[in-house]
Design an enzyme around this catalytic site. Structure first.
Site, PDB file in Angstrom:
ATOM      1  N   GLN A  43     -40.420  -2.832  -8.481  1.00 56.69           N
ATOM      2  CA  GLN A  43     -40.359  -4.294  -8.453  1.00 56.69           C
ATOM      3  C   GLN A  43     -39.100  -4.832  -7.765  1.00 56.69           C
ATOM      4  O   GLN A  43     -38.954  -6.037  -7.595  1.00 56.69           O
ATOM      5  CB  GLN A  43     -40.430  -4.851  -9.888  1.00 56.69           C
ATOM      6  CG  GLN A  43     -41.690  -4.456 -10.627  1.00 56.69           C
ATOM      7  CD  GLN A  43     -42.957  -4.782  -9.861  1.00 56.69           C
ATOM      8  OE1 GLN A  43     -43.127  -5.887  -9.376  1.00 56.69           O
ATOM      9  NE2 GLN A  43     -43.840  -3.805  -9.731  1.00 56.69           N
ATOM     10  N   ASN A  44     -38.178  -3.950  -7.393  1.00 59.38           N
ATOM     11  CA  ASN A  44     -36.983  -4.419  -6.696  1.00 59.38           C
ATOM     12  C   ASN A  44     -37.397  -4.850  -5.288  1.00 59.38           C
ATOM     13  O   ASN A  44     -38.123  -4.140  -4.598  1.00 59.38           O
ATOM     14  CB  ASN A  44     -35.907  -3.335  -6.635  1.00 59.38           C
ATOM     15  CG  ASN A  44     -34.571  -3.907  -6.202  1.00 59.38           C
ATOM     16  OD1 ASN A  44     -34.448  -4.475  -5.115  1.00 59.38           O
ATOM     17  ND2 ASN A  44     -33.573  -3.773  -7.055  1.00 59.38           N
ATOM     18  N   ARG A  45     -36.907  -6.010  -4.864  1.00 62.70           N
ATOM     19  CA  ARG A  45     -37.346  -6.582  -3.586  1.00 62.70           C
ATOM     20  C   ARG A  45     -36.438  -6.233  -2.414  1.00 62.70           C
ATOM     21  O   ARG A  45     -36.617  -6.739  -1.316  1.00 62.70           O
ATOM     22  CB  ARG A  45     -37.449  -8.100  -3.742  1.00 62.70           C
ATOM     23  CG  ARG A  45     -38.621  -8.442  -4.632  1.00 62.70           C
ATOM     24  CD  ARG A  45     -38.466  -9.480  -5.673  1.00 62.70           C
ATOM     25  NE  ARG A  45     -37.197  -9.691  -6.282  1.00 62.70           N
ATOM     26  CZ  ARG A  45     -36.821 -10.871  -6.769  1.00 62.70           C
ATOM     27  NH1 ARG A  45     -37.605 -11.911  -6.660  1.00 62.70           N
ATOM     28  NH2 ARG A  45     -35.661 -11.011  -7.371  1.00 62.70           N
ATOM     29  N   THR A 142     -31.570  -8.673  -5.532  1.00 64.91           N
ATOM     30  CA  THR A 142     -32.981  -8.376  -5.265  1.00 64.91           C
ATOM     31  C   THR A 142     -33.660  -7.753  -6.479  1.00 64.91           C
ATOM     32  O   THR A 142     -34.841  -7.444  -6.438  1.00 64.91           O
ATOM     33  CB  THR A 142     -33.112  -7.414  -4.057  1.00 64.91           C
ATOM     34  OG1 THR A 142     -32.409  -6.194  -4.351  1.00 64.91           O
ATOM     35  CG2 THR A 142     -32.579  -8.050  -2.785  1.00 64.91           C
TER      36      THR A 142
END
Length: 170
Positions: A43-45, A142
């Site tokens: 889920q880290n962008r 992020t």
């Protein structure tokens, strides 16, 4: 509640002699430590944001990620070499031993350091700026924990990095 544990950063920095930008996180998350590479939480962008500002496909493998970073003059590491931490919680970080950024800063033409989030920036300011004497620009994190920042807004804020990357002179 999980106990804190002493954890040593085992992911080597990504950089080369063409790195003009250095992006620093605080300390690898549990998922990044398990995957042995930066920003490994699904889920880290981070990778989506960078791919968007660099106009490239989102890298999937560690090799693709390294290639994207290095081919665009980007170095990545973290502020902390080891610390006491509870899971992935930046707010639980204690007993910090900072990384020695001189390894990168003395061998690469880094013109700007960026901190990925407030925690990374505060840790940089406390432990590394007094040694390096170099300012770091704080960018919004992020991390999935930073839910207030949607992907398009994050990408827009991170675009300031493109100015540095597109300069041909140091």
């Amino acid at each position: 509640m999980t106990e804190t544990e002493r954890v040593i950063h085992e992911i080597p920095p990504v950089w080369n002699e063409n790195s003009r930008v250095l992006i620093l996180g605080s300390f690898p998350s549990v998922k990044s430590r398990e995957g042995r590479f930066f920003y490994n939480h699904p889920q880290n962008r981070f990778w989506k944001v960078l791919a968007a500002i660099l106009d490239c496909p989102v890298p999937r493998t560690i090799e693709e990620k390294k290639q994207m970073l290095l081919s665009h003059g980007i170095a990545v590491w973290d502020v902390i070499a080891s610390c006491q931490i509870q899971g992935s919680s930046d707010s639980s970080i204690r007993d910090v031993v900072p990384n020695d950024l001189s390894v990168i800063l003395s061998h690469a033409p880094v013109v700007q350091i960026y901190a990925n989030g407030t925690a990374a920036w505060k840790l940089y300011e406390k432990y590394i700026r007094p040694v390096s004497g170099r300012e770091a620009v704080r960018l919004p994190s992020t991390s999935p924990a930073n839910a207030a920042w949607k992907l398009d807004r994050l990408t827009e804020e991170w675009k300031q990095m493109k100015k540095v990357l597109s300069c041909s002179e140091i």
